[in-house]
Design an enzyme around this catalytic site. Structure first.
Site, PDB file in Angstrom:
ATOM      1  N   GLN A  45      14.328  -3.936  -5.600  1.00 18.30           N
ATOM      2  CA  GLN A  45      13.824  -3.648  -6.950  1.00 18.30           C
ATOM      3  C   GLN A  45      12.448  -4.288  -7.182  1.00 18.30           C
ATOM      4  O   GLN A  45      12.093  -4.636  -8.311  1.00 18.30           O
ATOM      5  CB  GLN A  45      14.830  -4.093  -8.008  1.00 18.30           C
ATOM      6  CG  GLN A  45      16.022  -3.149  -8.128  1.00 18.30           C
ATOM      7  CD  GLN A  45      15.599  -1.704  -8.422  1.00 18.30           C
ATOM      8  OE1 GLN A  45      14.662  -1.441  -9.173  1.00 18.30           O
ATOM      9  NE2 GLN A  45      16.288  -0.757  -7.811  1.00 18.30           N
ATOM     10  N   SER A  46      11.667  -4.448  -6.127  1.00 19.54           N
ATOM     11  CA  SER A  46      10.339  -5.067  -6.257  1.00 19.54           C
ATOM     12  C   SER A  46       9.422  -4.236  -7.159  1.00 19.54           C
ATOM     13  O   SER A  46       9.202  -3.041  -6.918  1.00 19.54           O
ATOM     14  CB  SER A  46       9.702  -5.178  -4.874  1.00 19.54           C
ATOM     15  OG  SER A  46       8.336  -5.511  -4.997  1.00 19.54           O
ATOM     16  N   ASN A  47       8.884  -4.891  -8.157  1.00 17.38           N
ATOM     17  CA  ASN A  47       7.879  -4.237  -9.003  1.00 17.38           C
ATOM     18  C   ASN A  47       6.539  -4.170  -8.286  1.00 17.38           C
ATOM     19  O   ASN A  47       5.736  -3.273  -8.518  1.00 17.38           O
ATOM     20  CB  ASN A  47       7.711  -5.006 -10.308  1.00 17.38           C
ATOM     21  CG  ASN A  47       8.987  -5.011 -11.121  1.00 17.38           C
ATOM     22  OD1 ASN A  47       9.484  -3.949 -11.492  1.00 17.38           O
ATOM     23  ND2 ASN A  47       9.531  -6.192 -11.392  1.00 17.38           N
TER      24      ASN A  47
END
Ligand code: PLP
Length: 304
Positions: A45-47
């Site tokens: 879920q890396s932005n």
């Protein structure tokens, strides 16, 4: 407490968030070095990977990313897998696919293993003749920190007593630490990661940014708090989830479960304990696509 919010969740590019500011510097530098490929890593879920993928695509270069679900502690893995929306690809991972990021997903393990895998991938791409720039996790290079020295100057005409920001890979807090130094504002980073190295990283990046600018680094060490991490990095905390629901309902402003909900919970707790007062600025770093990377059940108990 007089609460202000810096809406970096609304920076706009590829769903906004703090990473867009870093990428203005990091991608320009990669292009100046003739890169045709960027390689980086992060959680699923890396932005950062979402915005890096968008920036690379706009610039016409390839983005490769090695991603893992976190955390790697066996007991907590059950918790996070119970919370992560892994049935299909959701949230940031879905956006990575739409953006054409070349994603490899690796099994859970220590961050060092992720970094090693990422370096191997970069080596292979170089051996294939690609001109690769390796971008550190979260875009936390001195250039990333410089972007936030610059960001602080947008508020040069305002006076704050306290600035609160979520911290993890460190360059956002580092840049704000340098940028607000001498303004009378105390910058407090709420760590979303339990590893104590976060505080050292913030300090190193602040010194590196100051040195790039040819100025003295601030005398004070950065103020990093670890009491609001919750169960682990990437695992929502109960107080964070309550803060998320409270801000959504009182202001119509959403927080994300991994970073900003924990930081805002920290702000509320510090205000309650009398640890902060006056004009308080919450630096909203975005991360909203991750809301959709978690199962609805993790919001239960806070949603009634
Ligand atoms: C990456 C991120 C942070 C932490 O910023 P760092 O510069 O990595 O410390 C905070 N909030 C959100 C939403 C992020 O994506």
């Amino acid at each position: 407490m007089d609460l202000w919010i810096k809406r970096d969740d609304l920076t706009g590019f590829a769903f906004g968030g703090n990473k867009g500011r870093k990428l203005e510097f990091i991608l320009a530098d990669a292009l100046a070095h003739g890169a045709d490929t960027v390689v980086s890593c992060g959680a699923t879920q890396s932005n950062f990977i979402r915005q890096l993928g968008a920036a690379a695509s706009v610039a016409g270069i390839e983005c490769h990313a090695v991603l893992m679900d976190e955390p790697y502690e066996p007991g907590l893995r059950a918790t996070v897998v119970g919370g992560l929306n892994t049935d299909g690809e959701h949230g940031n991972l879905l956006l990575d696919r739409l953006l054409g990021v070349r994603v490899s997903i690796v099994p859970n393990g220590p961050w060092e293993t992720l970094f090693a895998e990422t370096n191997l991938l970069a080596d292979r791409l170089e051996a294939d003749g690609r001109r690769v720039v390796r971008v550190p996790i979260g875009g936390s290079s001195p250039l990333g920190a410089l972007a936030f020295v610059d960001a602080a100057s947008e508020l040069a005409r305002e006076r704050f007593d306290v600035v609160i920001v979520a911290t993890s890979s460190g360059s956002t807090h580092a840049g704000l630490h340098v940028g607000f130094s001498g303004t009378g504002a105390r910058v407090i980073g709420i760590s979303c990661d339990p590893e104590p190295e976060v505080a050292e990283e913030v300090g190193c990046l602040a010194r590196a940014a100051a040195s790039e600018l040819g100025i003295e680094p601030p005398n004070e060490e950065p103020d990093v708090r670890f009491d609001f991490v919750g169960p682990a990095y990437g695992v929502p905390s109960e107080e964070g989830q309550r803060a998320l629901v409270r801000l959504a309902r009182s202001e119509g402003i959403f927080l994300d479960p991994v970073y900003t909900a924990k930081a805002f919970a920290g702000l509320l707790a510090l205000a309650e304990r009398g640890g902060i007062a006056g004009r308080v600025l919450f630096w909203h770093t975005g991360g909203l696509p991750a809301l959709f990377g978690y199962l609805p059940a993790i919001y239960h108990g806070t949603t009634s």
